[in-house]
Scaffold this active site. Structure first.
Site, PDB file in Angstrom:
ATOM      1  N   GLY A 117       0.832  -1.191   0.000  1.00  0.00           N
ATOM      2  CA  GLY A 117       0.000   0.000   0.000  1.00  0.00           C
ATOM      3  C   GLY A 117       0.869   1.245   0.000  1.00  0.00           C
ATOM      4  N   GLN A 159       2.920   9.985   1.788  1.00  0.00           N
ATOM      5  CA  GLN A 159       4.262   9.404   1.781  1.00  0.00           C
ATOM      6  C   GLN A 159       5.108   9.877   0.598  1.00  0.00           C
ATOM      7  OE1 GLN A 159       2.489   5.297   2.369  1.00  0.00           O
ATOM      8  NE2 GLN A 159       4.452   5.023   3.385  1.00  0.00           N
ATOM      9  N   CYS A 219       6.324  -0.369   7.285  1.00  0.00           N
ATOM     10  CA  CYS A 219       5.933   0.842   6.554  1.00  0.00           C
ATOM     11  C   CYS A 219       7.095   1.272   5.670  1.00  0.00           C
ATOM     12  CB  CYS A 219       5.588   1.957   7.538  1.00  0.00           C
ATOM     13  SG  CYS A 219       5.063   3.492   6.744  1.00  0.00           S
ATOM     14  N   LEU A 220       6.788   1.615   4.433  1.00  0.00           N
ATOM     15  CA  LEU A 220       7.842   2.052   3.518  1.00  0.00           C
ATOM     16  C   LEU A 220       8.494   3.348   4.006  1.00  0.00           C
ATOM     17  CD1 LEU A 220       6.065   1.279   0.123  1.00  0.00           C
ATOM     18  CD2 LEU A 220       7.898  -0.036   1.210  1.00  0.00           C
ATOM     19  N   HIS A 273      -4.041   1.592   7.997  1.00  0.00           N
ATOM     20  CA  HIS A 273      -2.666   2.119   8.023  1.00  0.00           C
ATOM     21  C   HIS A 273      -2.528   3.279   7.022  1.00  0.00           C
ATOM     22  CE1 HIS A 273       1.886   1.200   7.941  1.00  0.00           C
ATOM     23  NE2 HIS A 273       1.728   1.969   6.887  1.00  0.00           N
ATOM     24  N   GLU A 274      -3.110   3.125   5.830  1.00  0.00           N
ATOM     25  CA  GLU A 274      -2.987   4.180   4.801  1.00  0.00           C
ATOM     26  C   GLU A 274      -3.816   5.414   5.165  1.00  0.00           C
ATOM     27  OE1 GLU A 274      -0.615   3.567   3.144  1.00  0.00           O
ATOM     28  OE2 GLU A 274      -0.568   1.393   2.995  1.00  0.00           O
ATOM     29  N   HIS A 292      -1.949   7.525   7.466  1.00  0.00           N
ATOM     30  CA  HIS A 292      -0.976   8.404   6.787  1.00  0.00           C
ATOM     31  C   HIS A 292      -1.651   9.686   6.308  1.00  0.00           C
ATOM     32  CE1 HIS A 292       2.743   6.123   6.646  1.00  0.00           C
ATOM     33  NE2 HIS A 292       2.196   5.073   6.065  1.00  0.00           N
TER      34      HIS A 292
HETATM   35  O1  GNR Z   1       4.100  -2.638   2.488  1.00  0.00           O
HETATM   36  C1  GNR Z   1       3.502  -2.501   3.563  1.00  0.00           C
HETATM   37  N1  GNR Z   1       3.242  -3.597   4.319  1.00  0.00           N
HETATM   38  C2  GNR Z   1       2.429  -3.596   5.426  1.00  0.00           C
HETATM   39  C3  GNR Z   1       2.442  -4.711   6.246  1.00  0.00           C
HETATM   40  C4  GNR Z   1       1.635  -4.769   7.368  1.00  0.00           C
HETATM   41  C5  GNR Z   1       0.811  -3.719   7.659  1.00  0.00           C
HETATM   42  C6  GNR Z   1       0.783  -2.590   6.864  1.00  0.00           C
HETATM   43  C7  GNR Z   1       1.587  -2.531   5.739  1.00  0.00           C
HETATM   44  S1  GNR Z   1       1.513  -1.125   4.712  1.00  0.00           S
HETATM   45  C8  GNR Z   1       3.123  -1.151   4.035  1.00  0.00           C
HETATM   46  C9  GNR Z   1       3.283  -0.096   2.948  1.00  0.00           C
HETATM   47  C10 GNR Z   1       3.144   1.273   3.571  1.00  0.00           C
HETATM   48  O2  GNR Z   1       3.973   1.798   4.249  1.00  0.00           O
HETATM   49  N2  GNR Z   1       2.018   1.890   3.387  1.00  0.00           N
HETATM   50  O3  GNR Z   1       1.807   3.088   3.955  1.00  0.00           O
HETATM   51 NI    NI Z   2       3.023   3.128   5.730  1.00  0.00          NI
END
Ligand code: GNR
Ligand code: NI
Length: 171
Positions: free
Chosen positions: A46, A51, A91-92, A133-134, A137
């Site tokens: 995601g 980001q 998270c990236l 999670h997104e 952000h």
């Molecule tokens: O790639 C991602 N893997 C992930 C794994 C577990 C819970 C949430 C994520 S999101 C993350 C990509 C990201 O940072 N999205 O904002």
């Molecule tokens: Ni993230």
């Protein structure tokens, strides 16, 4: 398409609250395409516009093994949530850090698609985790905000050390 730069924690730009998209235009379609390219290149599931330093409420996802089922949510809103689940998240924007976060188990999301049409979708499991999670952000939140102050300090230390070892690491 273009690969975009991903901001990294604790960059203060990750704290900005994204603004709703008024009308879905080619600008949003181009941003979504660039974000998908960026997400695939970084092997994420995601990515939120925040980001990549874009202040609009747009997120992309692909949870398929085959990496060929992109989804785009514009102005996403969680309209119901039930239960709870704990998932080890990454998270990236926080590379190399993984920690357990508790979130709703099942959600219903309302959003606009790239065609500008509203849709609703039910999600559970990892899809529900990823959408929450997104959307965090887009509201200026990062998953490490849910950790205890002690754990968060350990994360900041580890990131600093990582960056000393690879000062010019570019995603
Ligand atoms: O790639 C991602 N893997 C992930 C794994 C577990 C819970 C949430 C994520 S999101 C993350 C990509 C990201 O940072 N999205 O904002
Ligand atoms: Ni993230």
């Amino acid at each position: 398409m273009a690969k975009l730069n991903i901001l990294e924690f604790p960059d203060p730009r990750l704290r900005r609250v994204a603004q709703p998209v008024d009308v879905v235009t080619d600008r949003e379609r181009k941003l979504a395409a660039d974000m998908l390219e960026t997400m695939y290149s970084a092997r994420g599931i995601g990515l939120a516009a925040t980001q990549v330093n874009e202040g609009v409420r747009l997120l992309v996802l692909d949870l398929s093994e085959t990496r060929d089922q992109p989804r785009v949510f514009i102005n996403p809103e969680i309209i119901s949530r039930t239960g709870s689940q704990t998932c080890e998240e990454g998270c990236l924007s926080v590379p190399g850090i993984y920690a357990e976060v508790k979130r709703a188990e099942e959600i219903r999301v309302r959003a606009l698609g790239l065609d500008g049409e509203p849709f609703e979708q039910d999600a559970d499991g990892l899809l529900a985790v990823c959408i929450q999670h997104e959307i965090d952000h887009l509201d200026g939140k990062v998953f490490v905000d849910y950790l205890s102050p002690l754990k968060r300090r350990m994360v900041e230390k580890k990131l600093k050390k990582q960056r000393q070892r690879e000062p010019d690491a570019v995603a």
